[in-house]
Scaffold this motif. Structure first.
Motif, short mmCIF file in Angstrom:
data_model
loop_
_atom_site.label_atom_id
_atom_site.label_comp_id
_atom_site.label_asym_id
_atom_site.label_seq_id
_atom_site.Cartn_x
_atom_site.Cartn_y
_atom_site.Cartn_z
N SER A 140 38.55 27.65 29.01
CA SER A 140 37.70 28.83 29.22
C SER A 140 36.45 28.78 28.35
O SER A 140 35.42 29.36 28.70
CB SER A 140 38.49 30.11 28.94
N ALA A 144 32.97 29.22 30.05
CA ALA A 144 32.09 30.31 29.62
C ALA A 144 30.69 29.80 29.36
O ALA A 144 29.70 30.42 29.77
CB ALA A 144 32.66 30.97 28.36
N GLN A 147 28.98 29.26 32.64
CA GLN A 147 28.57 30.51 33.29
C GLN A 147 27.34 31.10 32.62
O GLN A 147 26.45 31.63 33.28
CB GLN A 147 29.72 31.52 33.25
N LEU A 209 32.65 37.74 27.94
CA LEU A 209 33.07 37.35 29.29
C LEU A 209 34.55 37.64 29.48
O LEU A 209 35.35 37.53 28.53
CB LEU A 209 32.85 35.85 29.52
N GLU A 210 34.92 38.01 30.70
CA GLU A 210 36.33 38.19 31.03
C GLU A 210 36.59 37.63 32.43
O GLU A 210 35.70 37.60 33.28
CB GLU A 210 36.76 39.65 30.93
N ILE A 212 36.94 34.57 33.58
CA ILE A 212 35.93 33.57 33.92
C ILE A 212 36.34 32.75 35.14
O ILE A 212 37.45 32.23 35.22
CB ILE A 212 35.70 32.63 32.72
N GLN A 217 35.33 38.33 37.72
CA GLN A 217 34.63 37.91 36.51
C GLN A 217 33.61 38.96 36.08
O GLN A 217 32.93 39.58 36.90
CB GLN A 217 33.91 36.59 36.76
N ILE A 219 30.48 39.46 33.00
CA ILE A 219 29.69 38.94 31.88
C ILE A 219 28.85 40.09 31.34
O ILE A 219 28.13 40.74 32.09
CB ILE A 219 28.78 37.78 32.31
N SER A 235 39.80 37.32 28.10
CA SER A 235 38.44 37.66 27.71
C SER A 235 38.09 36.95 26.41
O SER A 235 38.98 36.60 25.62
CB SER A 235 38.29 39.18 27.56
#
Length: 246
Positions: A140, A144, A147, A209-210, A212, A217, A219, A235
């Motif tokens: 993640s 992250a 993203q 972020l959660e 992802i 999702q 942000i 998260s």
């Protein structure tokens, strides 16, 4: 264990399925899952498994007669570590029976199996008794950064990863001593983390972020807009010194 024993027993294979996007499953993970006679995964009381859901593409197109067995590991809702250990102990016993029968067991693990991964708990129980293998997955942390389209570290910057389960002092020192910090498992600790970011004057450096890579999702580029209450388990916070890079 003798060589002949290893040859007749199955292998325990920890497979990372990535953080949530089914398309982030690696080719090696896909092939291991599709060949597996037995799969195992963490599940809730209703039998739902995040890892199995992420890996759903691997089960598409399997022949109807594919002899797939499943060993779900139902984790307790309680935070009592003893109950979690009991669940892993029970699962390890079931997995060991399958391995002794000569069947490979693939354990599906969100993210990477050995980076805050649940596979580590099975590995410590079964490694040495059986042949083990690990297929790394996309964490993640890296998902992250992708993203956000933001480098985690540059040049001489220091980088640290901590968990929301660490103490205030540990998180505070990490934020003060490192340029880039990722705070994993932020859910229950979110109010504390927000307070610590403000205290160390790192709020402007932080992104939240959660879930992802999943349909839900979220942000939040401005963490001061977050409500100081618990968030979801999946998260994290990414904290980098953006101003210093400009």
């Amino acid at each position: 264990m003798s060589l002949s024993d290893q040859q007749t027993q199955g292998r325990l294979i920890g497979v990372g399925v990535g953080p949530g996007d089914p398309e982030l499953l690696t080719l090696k993970a896909l092939r291991q899952i599709q060949r597996a006679p037995v799969i195992s995964y963490l599940a809730n009381a209703e039998g739902r498994s995040q890892a199995k859901e992420i890996a759903r593409e691997a089960f598409v197109g399997l022949p109807p007669d594919h002899p797939l067995r499943e060993i779900p590991i139902v984790m307790p809702m309680s935070t009592d570590r003893r109950l979690a250990n009991q669940a892993y102990d029970h699962a390890a016993t079931q997995i060991a029976k399958a391995l002794t029968q000569g069947l490979d067991v693939v354990f599906l693990c969100e993210g990477d199996p050995l980076f805050f991964g649940s596979f580590a708990y099975l590995l410590e129980r079964l490694q040495g008794q059986f042949t083990t293998q690990v297929v790394p997955g996309i964490s993640s942390v890296h998902a992250a950064a992708a993203q956000l389209q933001q480098a985690l570290t540059l040049q001489q910057e220091s980088f640290a990863v901590v968990s929301g389960r660490h103490t205030d002092q540990q998180i505070r020192q990490t934020l003060q001593n490192h340029d880039s910090v990722v705070i994993m498992k932020a859910g229950l600790a979110r109010p504390r983390i927000l307070a610590l970011l403000a205290e160390t004057q790192r709020s402007a450096d932080a992104r939240y972020l959660e879930y992802i890579g999943r349909d839900n999702q979220r942000i939040e580029p401005d963490v001061t807009q977050l409500v100081a209450e618990s968030g979801p388990y999946f998260s994290l916070f990414v904290v980098t010194r953006q101003a210093a890079r400009l």
